[in-house]
Motif scaffolding. Structure first.
Motif, PDB file in Angstrom:
ATOM      1  N   ASP A   1      46.012   1.406  59.429  1.00 43.46           N
ATOM      2  CA  ASP A   1      44.801   0.578  59.531  1.00 43.46           C
ATOM      3  C   ASP A   1      44.308   0.631  60.974  1.00 43.46           C
ATOM      4  OD1 ASP A   1      42.810  -1.350  59.570  1.00 43.46           O
ATOM      5  OD2 ASP A   1      43.895  -2.749  58.288  1.00 43.46           O
ATOM      6  N   THR A   2      43.461   1.608  61.263  1.00 44.05           N
ATOM      7  CA  THR A   2      42.999   1.786  62.642  1.00 44.05           C
ATOM      8  C   THR A   2      42.151   0.609  63.118  1.00 44.05           C
ATOM      9  OG1 THR A   2      41.115   3.083  61.835  1.00 44.05           O
ATOM     10  CG2 THR A   2      43.067   4.301  62.545  1.00 44.05           C
ATOM     11  N   SER A   3      41.346   0.060  62.221  1.00 43.26           N
ATOM     12  CA  SER A   3      40.494  -1.074  62.608  1.00 43.26           C
ATOM     13  C   SER A   3      41.341  -2.258  63.050  1.00 43.26           C
ATOM     14  CB  SER A   3      39.591  -1.491  61.440  1.00 43.26           C
ATOM     15  OG  SER A   3      38.693  -0.457  61.117  1.00 43.26           O
ATOM     16  N   GLU A   4      42.419  -2.520  62.328  1.00 44.20           N
ATOM     17  CA  GLU A   4      43.283  -3.636  62.681  1.00 44.20           C
ATOM     18  C   GLU A   4      44.006  -3.372  63.993  1.00 44.20           C
ATOM     19  OE1 GLU A   4      46.751  -6.152  63.002  1.00 44.20           O
ATOM     20  OE2 GLU A   4      46.830  -3.981  62.664  1.00 44.20           O
ATOM     21  N   ALA A   5      44.423  -2.113  64.212  1.00 45.04           N
ATOM     22  CA  ALA A   5      45.107  -1.762  65.450  1.00 45.04           C
ATOM     23  C   ALA A   5      44.182  -1.928  66.657  1.00 45.04           C
ATOM     24  CB  ALA A   5      45.627  -0.327  65.369  1.00 45.04           C
TER      25      ALA A   5
END
Length: 226
Positions: free
Chosen positions: A181-185
């Protein structure tokens, strides 16, 4: 085809939006991105800029059909604009982040390398197929690539035309983190930055970049002397 700019809660989001062509960049899109970067340079109270692609791709690079136009003056102008735009991104005062999913190739890789932090998904793929397409990868971008991954791995991408998986790119230091989950990272980092002053965020970015340049310069000098 477009490059969208959205600013909210002290963060600017730049989205390359041409999913039908895996976000390949035309001259018009380079010009649009450059205008957005100029606007961001005048924006107050900004603590971060995030660059991403729409539709499951970061960017497949420059639009090759456009670069094959039988008009060398036009092609040269597009290439010069692309180089100026990448350098403009590197010069932004706030910390910059590349949120990478899917293909990140050629000029797309140059844009990612211009960011301070690169976070990718396991689906990301990285390559610079310039020689395969009869294109010279600009020296300023080669310099940045070598600064980040070293001369040997840079040669694997440029000479060998390798395409790295997310795991390989992380191992070589081309990306700093791989996350499902790149957005969360990215959001975890932004949460900290939103609590900082604009001056502190910018000063930290400037210090990290200066230290990176110093390390790269020292490594080059050591290699030359050795």
């Amino acid at each position: 085809m477009t490059v969208r700019l959205d600013a909210r809660d002290r963060v600017a989001w730049l989205t390359i939006d041409r999913p039908a062509k895996r976000n390949a960049l035309t001259g018009e899109m380079w010009a649009m991105l450059h205008r957005h970067l100029d606007a961001l340079d005048r924006t107050r109270d900004l603590v971060a800029v995030v660059l991403r692609g729409a539709g499951g791709s970061f960017s497949a690079g420059a639009d090759l059909a456009e670069l094959r136009t039988p008009d060398p003056e036009y092609v040269g102008g597009v290439q010069e604009l692309a180089e100026r735009t990448v350098l403009r991104l590197r010069d932004l005062a706030p910390p910059t982040f590349a949120e990478i999913d899917g293909p990140c190739l050629g000029a797309g890789c140059s844009l990612a390398l211009a960011c301070d932090v690169r976070i990718c998904s396991p689906r990301a793929r990285f390559g610079i197929p310039a020689l395969r397409h009869g294109i010279v990868y600009e020296p300023v971008h080669v310099q940045r690539l070598v600064q980040v991954v070293g001369p040997g791995p840079a040669g694997l991408l440029l000479y060998g035309g390798e395409v790295w998986t997310a795991e390989e790119a992380t191992a070589h230091g081309l990306v700093d983190r791989c996350s499902e989950d790149t957005s969360e990272a990215v959001e975890r980092i932004l949460t900290v930055l939103r609590g900082a002053s604009t001056a502190a965020a910018g000063a930290t970015a400037a210090a990290i970049r200066a230290a990176s340049d110093t390390v790269a310069s020292t490594a080059t000098t050591t290699t030359a002397v050795g």
